[in-house]
Write an enzyme that holds these catalytic residues in place. Structure first.
Site, short mmCIF file in Angstrom:
data_model
loop_
_atom_site.label_atom_id
_atom_site.label_comp_id
_atom_site.label_asym_id
_atom_site.label_seq_id
_atom_site.Cartn_x
_atom_site.Cartn_y
_atom_site.Cartn_z
N ASP A 206 74.02 79.75 93.32
CA ASP A 206 73.86 81.11 93.84
C ASP A 206 75.07 81.47 94.69
O ASP A 206 76.01 80.67 94.83
CB ASP A 206 72.56 81.26 94.63
CG ASP A 206 71.89 82.59 94.37
OD1 ASP A 206 72.51 83.63 94.72
OD2 ASP A 206 70.77 82.63 93.84
N HIS A 276 75.22 86.68 91.36
CA HIS A 276 74.92 85.52 92.21
C HIS A 276 75.91 84.39 91.94
O HIS A 276 75.52 83.23 91.82
CB HIS A 276 73.48 85.05 91.99
CG HIS A 276 72.46 86.00 92.55
ND1 HIS A 276 72.34 86.25 93.90
CD2 HIS A 276 71.51 86.76 91.93
CE1 HIS A 276 71.35 87.12 94.10
NE2 HIS A 276 70.85 87.46 92.92
N GLU A 340 69.85 90.94 89.49
CA GLU A 340 70.60 91.44 90.64
C GLU A 340 72.11 91.31 90.45
O GLU A 340 72.82 90.74 91.27
CB GLU A 340 70.15 90.71 91.91
CG GLU A 340 68.67 90.94 92.21
CD GLU A 340 68.17 90.16 93.41
OE1 GLU A 340 67.21 90.62 94.06
OE2 GLU A 340 68.72 89.08 93.70
#
Length: 551
Positions: A206, A276, A340
């Site tokens: 991440d 990420h 995301e």
């Protein structure tokens, strides 16, 4: 063997026989009301079986997994009762627990357990099915008065038949935000075993850290695995000023894969992309749209810098990483995240815009050209994964771009994405924030006495009430719901005990969602059964939310 030992053994055998015949004993009784509750428990009007130190564990197969099952049962019985049973290849009526395969059984993870005065038989079509029967027997032996010397345990005569509702019964652990030791990852797997779960989703990379060794790209772990600080609270302006990080070597990850395999758990790795990715971009800035400089993030959230989809170098990198990932993890599925991923940089990146023109990725419906570029990215990665004989999983944001129906969707932004995806023919794993995010608070009055967590609240009753495949779905769509998963994101989880606390006893609630038919579920009855299971949590030294059952 001396004469005193002989007399003791004879006395124990005679008293055991007497108890088996008249059913009257002050010895503790096993209780089959376990978590998750088996599909059918039929108590028989027959003499009970007495488990004692003379009982043998008989494995009716030279299958390696079955032999291991026997050793696990031996270990579990000793842990719960203090009785160390011997393993044998020969059945002795009245004193044997027999583990055997039965190819006539239908469900690959199902089992049948029969108890009468002659002994206990646990059989399944596969060693995995037998293993779940062992878990039921193990949990039935959790005795409230452990600590006293156990001479014997009475097992009521019964027949139990059982099989899970869903084939995918998962738990997730994020080790990118906070790093957990190899020993704790093994413990987490043991916690899953106790709750009949079979899939460990390991979130390894991440923005806040890259946690796995990739030999072709060593700087991923050496540089991307470390951040210079960690924010305090919910992204405050104050940080701890402390360098933080860590990663798993390939050998360590293989060790986890093997440990899980021996317990019939599949490990699915997640390498999140194209977003990420600040851990990777800090190590290899040429993979970004701007070229950096980048920094492994010490705050939580969503960040604009993601992999550049316009560079061929990016795809060579992704394929190189995934080749090593697939060498380590033999799982059918590989998780690529896909959530995301802001397209802000792509909108201004000449190379990404050139890719959009070259691939004719014009706006389509509510999808922008950049959204369709993510679809192109995902399809290309999926084609590579499929070329290696694997399947791709991603979060439900993949539905916002035109991904192939062959991609499996993990629905986290509520249940609607999963419902829509299943009707479209995608296989689906349900893991919505509304029911399955165990990094959220458990009770409303969390201001005092609760560990710091995400501000939302998921009462345990709500987790228990979840139905991953509701009646509103078409029968065809229901076939695409593979199962459900609980998630534990670790932004605010610094210690092992905090992780335990956040998932226990919620794992118990989720296990009945994953295992049982909806018509069988009963929250009040589960509470009483779960209270008994917490005795085992205590003996293991696991922290859990003791107030979870209080109104």
């Amino acid at each position: 063997m001396n004469w005193l030992t002989c007399i003791t053994c004879l006395f124990l055998a005679l008293s055991t026989q007497a108890v088996a015949q008249n059913g009257n004993s002050e010895w503790p009784k096993a209780d089959y009301q376990v978590v998750p509750l088996p599909s059918r428990i039929t108590l028989l009007q027959k003499a009970d079986f007495v488990l004692n130190a003379q009982t043998l564990i008989v494995v009716g197969s030279d299958n390696v997994d079955m032999q291991r099952n026997g050793r696990f049962l031996q270990q579990y019985i000793e842990e719960e009762t203090g009785l160390r049973l011997s393993l044998s290849s020969k059945v002795e009526k009245g004193r044997s627990i027999v583990l055997r395969l039965n190819q006539k059984m239908v469900e690959p993870e199902g089992y049948r357990m029969t108890v009468d005065k002659r002994g206990v038989t646990i059989e399944g079509m596969t060693p995995q099915g037998v293993f779940y029967g062992i878990q039921t027997l193990r949990k039935s032996l959790v005795l409230p008065d452990k600590g006293q010397e156990t001479v014997a345990v009475v097992l009521p005569a019964a027949e139990i038949t059982d099989a899970p509702r869903f084939s995918y019964r998962g738990m997730h652990l994020d080790v990118a935000r906070h790093f957990f030791s190899l020993d704790f990852v093994k413990q987490y797997i043991d916690m899953m075993v106790l709750h009949n779960m079979n899939t460990f989703h390991w979130h390894l990379t991440d923005d806040q850290g890259w946690r796995m060794e990739i030999k072709r790209y060593p700087k991923l772990a050496e540089i991307g695995g470390w951040r210079n600080y960690t924010t305090l609270g919910r992204n405050s302006d104050i940080d701890d000023g402390t360098r933080y990080g860590g990663y798993y070597t390939q050998q360590e990850m293989k060790e986890i894969v093997q440990y899980a395999k021996e317990r019939f758990i599949t490990v699915i790795p997640e390498i999140d992309m194209p977003g990420h990715m600040l851990g990777a971009l800090t190590a290899y800035p040429e993979l970004g749209c701007t070229g950096g400089p980048y920094e492994v993030e010490g705050h939580w959230g969503v960040f604009d810098d993601i992999l550049c989809a316009g560079k061929e170098e990016t795809f060579r990198f992704v394929e190189g990483v995934l080749e090593e990932v697939m060498d380590i993890f033999p799982s059918e599925y590989i998780h690529i995240g896909g959530d995301e991923a802001p397209r802000t940089r792509w909108e201004k990146c000449p190379l990404c815009q050139e890719r959009i023109r070259k691939e004719h990725l014009t706006a389509k419906g509510n999808q922008s050209p950049e959204a369709r570029l993510q679809g192109y990215f995902t399809k290309r990665v999926e084609a590579f994964v499929q070329s290696k004989g694997r399947k791709l999983i991603g979060w439900d944001e993949l539905l916002d771009s035109d991904v192939n129906p062959s991609a499996t969707i993990m629905s986290w932004r509520g249940v609607d994405g999963g419902l829509v995806a299943s009707e479209k023919g995608h296989d689906v794993i349900m893991s919505p924030t509304s029911h399955c995010y165990f990094n959220f608070y458990l009770v409303k009055d969390y201001e005092w006495g609760e560990p710091y967590a995400f501000a939302e609240v998921i009462p345990i009753e709500k987790t228990y009430s979840f139905d991953p495949a509701p009646a509103s779905l078409s029968e065809q769509a229901k076939k695409h719901i593979l199962g459900a998963q609980g998630n534990l994101w670790s932004e605010y989880i610094h210690y092992n005990s905090e992780a335990e606390y956040q998932v226990l006893p919620r794992m118990g609630a989720l296990s009945e969602v994953q295992w049982m038919q909806p018509s069988q579920k009963d929250f009040k009855a589960w509470v009483e059964r779960e209270r008994r299971l917490t005795l085992l949590y205590n003996r293991k030294g696991w922290a859990f939310a003791k107030h979870a059952f209080k109104k």
